[in-house]
Scaffold this motif. Structure first.
Motif, PDB file in Angstrom:
ATOM      1  N   SER A   1       0.706  -1.503   0.184  1.00  0.00           N
ATOM      2  CA  SER A   1       0.432   0.635  -0.075  1.00  0.00           C
ATOM      3  C   SER A   1       0.659   1.167  -0.188  1.00  0.00           C
ATOM      4  CB  SER A   1      -0.796  -0.019   1.114  1.00  0.00           C
ATOM      5  OG  SER A   1      -1.919   1.075   1.167  1.00  0.00           O
ATOM      6  N   TYR A   2       1.749   1.544   0.965  1.00  0.00           N
ATOM      7  CA  TYR A   2       2.571   2.914   1.284  1.00  0.00           C
ATOM      8  C   TYR A   2       3.736   2.903   0.493  1.00  0.00           C
ATOM      9  CZ  TYR A   2       5.141   5.419   3.986  1.00  0.00           C
ATOM     10  OH  TYR A   2       6.531   6.909   4.138  1.00  0.00           O
ATOM     11  N   MET A   3       4.437   1.492  -0.397  1.00  0.00           N
ATOM     12  CA  MET A   3       5.051   2.136  -1.666  1.00  0.00           C
ATOM     13  C   MET A   3       4.332   2.006  -2.846  1.00  0.00           C
ATOM     14  SD  MET A   3       8.618   1.822  -0.574  1.00  0.00           S
ATOM     15  CE  MET A   3       9.028   2.157  -1.983  1.00  0.00           C
ATOM     16  N   SER A   4       3.341   1.301  -3.083  1.00  0.00           N
ATOM     17  CA  SER A   4       2.760   1.325  -4.116  1.00  0.00           C
ATOM     18  C   SER A   4       2.469   3.175  -4.691  1.00  0.00           C
ATOM     19  CB  SER A   4       1.435   0.673  -4.259  1.00  0.00           C
ATOM     20  OG  SER A   4       0.735   1.233  -3.558  1.00  0.00           O
ATOM     21  N   ARG A   5       2.188   3.876  -3.449  1.00  0.00           N
ATOM     22  CA  ARG A   5       2.099   4.970  -4.376  1.00  0.00           C
ATOM     23  C   ARG A   5       2.896   5.934  -4.453  1.00  0.00           C
ATOM     24  NH1 ARG A   5      -3.293   4.408  -2.707  1.00  0.00           N
ATOM     25  NH2 ARG A   5      -3.337   3.055  -1.947  1.00  0.00           N
ATOM     26  N   LEU A   6       4.269   5.391  -4.336  1.00  0.00           N
ATOM     27  CA  LEU A   6       5.741   5.748  -4.893  1.00  0.00           C
ATOM     28  C   LEU A   6       5.810   5.876  -6.042  1.00  0.00           C
ATOM     29  CD1 LEU A   6       7.321   5.815  -0.632  1.00  0.00           C
ATOM     30  CD2 LEU A   6       6.094   8.131  -2.219  1.00  0.00           C
ATOM     31  N   GLY A   7       5.798   5.241  -6.457  1.00  0.00           N
ATOM     32  CA  GLY A   7       5.841   4.165  -7.565  1.00  0.00           C
ATOM     33  C   GLY A   7       5.713   4.975  -8.634  1.00  0.00           C
ATOM     34  N   SER A   8       5.005   5.897  -8.205  1.00  0.00           N
ATOM     35  CA  SER A   8       4.462   6.849 -10.117  1.00  0.00           C
ATOM     36  C   SER A   8       6.401   7.862 -10.193  1.00  0.00           C
ATOM     37  CB  SER A   8       3.549   7.984  -9.843  1.00  0.00           C
ATOM     38  OG  SER A   8       2.759   8.500  -8.590  1.00  0.00           O
ATOM     39  N   PHE A   9       6.633   7.892  -8.414  1.00  0.00           N
ATOM     40  CA  PHE A   9       8.240   8.982  -8.955  1.00  0.00           C
ATOM     41  C   PHE A   9       8.989   7.893  -8.934  1.00  0.00           C
ATOM     42  CE2 PHE A   9       4.407  10.679  -5.216  1.00  0.00           C
ATOM     43  CZ  PHE A   9       4.819  11.884  -5.981  1.00  0.00           C
ATOM     44  N   GLY A  10       9.104   7.162  -8.984  1.00  0.00           N
ATOM     45  CA  GLY A  10      10.343   5.976  -9.288  1.00  0.00           C
ATOM     46  C   GLY A  10      10.666   5.217  -8.300  1.00  0.00           C
ATOM     47  N   LEU A  11      10.361   5.700  -7.507  1.00  0.00           N
ATOM     48  CA  LEU A  11      11.229   4.314  -6.614  1.00  0.00           C
ATOM     49  C   LEU A  11      10.302   3.524  -6.192  1.00  0.00           C
ATOM     50  CD1 LEU A  11      12.548   5.087  -3.870  1.00  0.00           C
ATOM     51  CD2 LEU A  11      10.854   6.230  -2.629  1.00  0.00           C
TER      52      LEU A  11
END
Lengths: 343, 500
Positions: B296-306
């Motif tokens: 959940s948490y990390m999936s929201r950072l995917g669009s930034f390339g993380l």
């Protein structure tokens, strides 16, 4: 039912389901942490209606909080249908886009640029977006297509193309006898025709984790799986994926060459097509034989520690869930999209 | 009428100033570009916040008082209470390092809104440190065998595996400020506080200890603020594309390191120091670390390339076994502990086998041997039976028995003329990111090489007030305690396994 402000959306809540669980189940997002009433991350204000608050909030909510109607969504259970929750003060940096979790539904106009016959009852419908020219969606989501000639009749189809192809949507449509959209697709629709779309919708799609994945599809349920596989390939996936596709006879199989190419380019992918009626085919069948549930149970006797993604007719999805439960896959790691026929 | 909180909060941000005639060198330099924008979603104001925290404190102290009245310290399972002798000092170490970490961040992040958030966190961490010291005092005064609670913090710092806490929590206030927040707020507090302070209190409750949950659920109620600090900081710096590779490397490093220590600590305590187990630790990890943090948490950072940590699958593999290996490792070297370890019995074997198939074949024999040698008349301790002592990992400080004691993945190597051991590929990678961080401390065995085991125990101060009975014991029977004379009779000389 509970209404979430400031977004003004009303969502269903099952009996004994917390508001947070209902929000997440329906593909929406709010801030949360422990889900056990301990951390206080999912604070919100109950502005109207009745509710029950779990007693695990003794440390995370003060007496003053309670008096002001502050609740924790993970520990709030609606009493009746009139509950209105406002997160605008307690999660003021939560944007509508974040709440909708990428599901910003828009209307589109698109032009048909590909019409292929995949099987006797399945068609490929390719659409180039005209206005607006791009769509942001997640692999696994679906879109609604306006029935030509009808004012407010829509049919839902999952995208078969990956999100990187943002200027178009490709759909795999099963023709339903007597169906209005099916009839249009079979008889009238031609390259260059324009269609109305609205979406994207749905929360089906791969979750980030380390777990090997098993995917099972039947009929046009192959569409979202295809989008997910292409997206995984484009984003450097390393997790093992085993994709089972169940069909009756070999005349129900399609896009095999495309899948073979995906398999040869991506060593993490295994594709297992299965026929329940291999007799009477056009040629000898060397693949798996049996219902997809039988083949799944035979090829993967243990699904412990795996994630499952299922898409297809409701009967198939339910039967596969039973097989997965019996072979050790955790219920919360089974994600599915039931395709209910609508012509 | 008092002004609205939002207005006061906005106003307070303007009480910030800087030099316009000089550019001062940063006190703690960073390799990240920190945009001036950043949000504290809590809009904390100290006066109101302190009042709220006072109310929480009062509830905890009231709870401890009622535990005293109900004599709960001696109702709880002694097997579990023994774990608190090392677990509570380890948590206190984390809180204390976090106090200074919050100060470090206030001094480093030139963003008034984020600073407000860190100021709130500093207050929390001081409160947590005090609560945990109060909890330890409660145990010390009320538990029937207080030996070890009295010297907990010093004892932890001297213990061969206790230094795991220092290794794990020092990055809360050392190095690049953004990576401090990544380690403390993002990895430890967002990914790992739920296993630590929600799951462990469940174990405590089931095993009859009500004081620990009272304290730790109060602590947990502050963690959302700290997670928000991490998210605010991360969302601030991730907007700058040049920061993303640094953030990815930092996430990878701290996720691996915190996993090594937290999964060991929580796994060992929850499964080997409890009589009643609510779940298998691996399942807790799957839910909170994988489904919630990564899914959940990390999936929201995917669009930034993380992206999620590359070693996630490797961590999952370790979580299946590592705490079993460390638990028997701690039992094997029991004279070097400052708490007692109850031998596993048939009911435990059954639980482990049903939750971790293959456990009996892998670990059952070792626990059989430990149990057989638990009485002083046996004249043996399990560490004597090992072909060699395992070295301790130079990075995470767990013994090099990872992930399985029968199949360790230890790496031994030389760096600038000195020999080191690490427990895994992950720690090997971390070591070489910045060797200077890890070469400063001696390997634990090196300190005591050539000494008789009895003299090592005396040097550590792990004896009871009579000057001869060991604090550590391989059972919970007060009538069959080992003394320093029993240990001396073993004639066991400690040998540094890395010595040529």
């Amino acid at each position: 039912m509970v209404t979430i402000l400031p977004f003004g959306e009303t969502i269903d809540v099952e009996p004994n389901e917390s508001v947070l669980a209902a929000i997440l189940r329906q593909g929406r997002f709010v801030k949360y942490g422990c889900k056990h009433g301990g951390c206080g991350t999912c604070r919100a204000e109950a502005v109207e209606g009745d509710y029950r608050l779990g007693d695990n909030t003794s440390f995370s909510l003060t007496d003053d909080d309670r008096a002001r109607g502050i609740v924790l969504l993970c520990s709030t259970f609606p009493d009746g249908d009139g509950l209105v929750i406002d997160v605008s003060q307690t999660m003021d940096d939560l944007s509508e886009e974040q709440y909708l979790a990428g599901q910003r539904v828009q209307q589109y106009l698109a032009t048909v640029d590909r019409l292929d016959t995949l099987t006797h009852d399945i068609r490929w419908l390719g659409l180039r977006l005209d206005e607006p020219p791009d769509i942001a969606f997640a692999a696994g989501q679906y879109i609604e297509v306006g029935v030509p000639g009808a004012v407010d009749q829509w049919r839902s189809y999952s995208m078969a193309n990956p999100p990187s192809e943002s200027g178009r949507v490709d759909l795999i449509v099963k023709l339903i006898p007597g169906g209005r959209f099916s009839a249009a697709l079979r008889e009238r629709l031609a390259i260059g025709d324009r269609l109305r779309l609205r979406g994207p919708l749905g929360s089906f799609g791969t979750r980030l984790s380390h777990r090997p994945m098993v995917m099972v599809a039947g009929g046009s349920g192959k569409a979202p799986i295809l989008a997910m596989l292409k997206d995984l390939a484009a984003t450097g996936n390393r997790r093992a994926v085993t994709f089972f596709y169940g069909a009756r006879t070999d005349r129900d199989l399609f896009l095999l060459a495309e899948l073979d190419e995906l398999v040869s380019d991506n060593p993490w992918l295994t594709f297992i097509p299965a026929l329940s009626e291999p007799q009477g085919n056009n040629g000898p069948w060397h693949g798996e034989v049996g219902l997809v549930t039988e083949v799944l149970a035979r090829r993967l006797p243990s699904t412990k520690g795996m994630e499952a993604y299922l898409c297809g007719p409701p009967g198939m999805v339910d039967a596969v869930i039973d097989v997965l439960n019996a072979s050790g896959c955790k219920e919360r790691h089974i994600y599915f999209d039931r395709f209910v026929p609508s012509g | 009428m008092a002004p609205k909180l939002e207005i006061v909060h906005e106003k307070s941000k303007r009480y910030d100033w800087g030099f316009d005639y000089a550019r001062p060198d940063p006190k703690f330099p960073t390799r990240y570009i920190i945009p001036p924008k950043g949000k504290d979603p809590f809009r904390v104001m100290m006066r109101g916040y302190a009042a709220m925290e006072t109310e929480k404190d009062n509830r905890v102290y009231g709870g401890l008082d009622s535990n005293v009245r109900y004599r709960n310290a001696n109702v709880a399972e002694p097997r579990f209470m023994e774990a608190m002798k090392f677990a509570i000092p380890a948590f206190t170490d984390a809180e204390y390092q976090a106090v200074t970490g919050a100060g470090f961040l206030i001094a480093s992040v030139k963003n008034q809104e984020l600073r407000q958030g860190f100021a709130g966190q500093m207050l929390d961490e001081v409160r947590h440190t005090q609560l945990e010291v109060a909890l330890r005092k409660y145990y010390l005064k009320n538990y029937h065998d207080p030996a070890g609670f009295d010297i907990g913090q010093i004892a932890l710092g001297n213990h061969p595996i206790g230094t795991l806490a220092r290794a794990s929590f020092q990055p809360f206030n050392t190095g690049d400020p953004i990576e401090v927040s990544m380690c403390l707020n993002v990895v430890l507090e967002t990914a790992y506080t739920n296993p630590l302070v929600v799951a462990l209190p469940q174990v405590a409750m089931l095993n009859g200890d009500h004081a620990m949950p009272t304290t730790f659920l109060s602590i947990q109620s502050d963690e959302s603020r700290h997670m928000a600090n991490g998210y605010g900081t991360l969302m601030c710096v991730v907007q700058e594309p040049d920061n993303v590779p640094f953030l990815q490397e930092s996430l990878e490093r701290h996720f691996w390191h915190q996993h090594q220590s937290m999964d060991t600590l929580v796994g060992v305590v929850s499964e080997y120091y409890s009589v009643h187990r609510p779940w298998a630790y691996r399942d807790v990890w799957e839910e909170w670390v994988v489904d919630d943090f990564v899914g959940s948490y990390m999936s929201r950072l995917g669009s930034f390339g993380l992206r999620p940590p590359d070693r996630l699958a490797e961590v999952a593999r370790f979580v299946e076994d590592m705490h079993h290996s460390v638990a028997i490792g701690l039992a094997a070297m029991w004279p070097l502990n400052f708490w007692r370890i109850d031998p596993m019995v048939a009911a435990d074997y059954e639980w482990f086998e049903s939750h971790y198939p293959g456990w009996t074949a892998r670990y059952g024999g070792l626990w059989d041997a430990y149990r057989a040698m638990s009485d002083p008349t046996s004249g043996r301790v399990l560490m004597q039976e090992l072909p060699a002592l395992p070295p301790f990992c130079q990075v995470c400080h767990v013994p090099c028995v990872m992930p399985r004691i029968d199949a360790p993945e230890t790496r031994i190597f030389d760096y600038e003329g000195k020999r080191y051991a690490v427990c895994s590929e992950g720690c090997h990678w971390i070591f070489h990111l910045n060797p200077k961080i890890y070469t400063g401390c001696a390997n634990w065995w090196e300190r005591f090489d050539g000494m008789d085991l009895a003299d090592v125990v005396l040097a550590l101060g792990y004896v009871r007030p009579d000057g001869k009975t060991l604090m550590g014991q391989p059972h919970l029977n007060p009538d069959r305690m080992w003394t320093i004379d029993d240990i001396r009779r073993l004639e066991y000389e400690v040998k540094d396994p890395l010595k040529a």
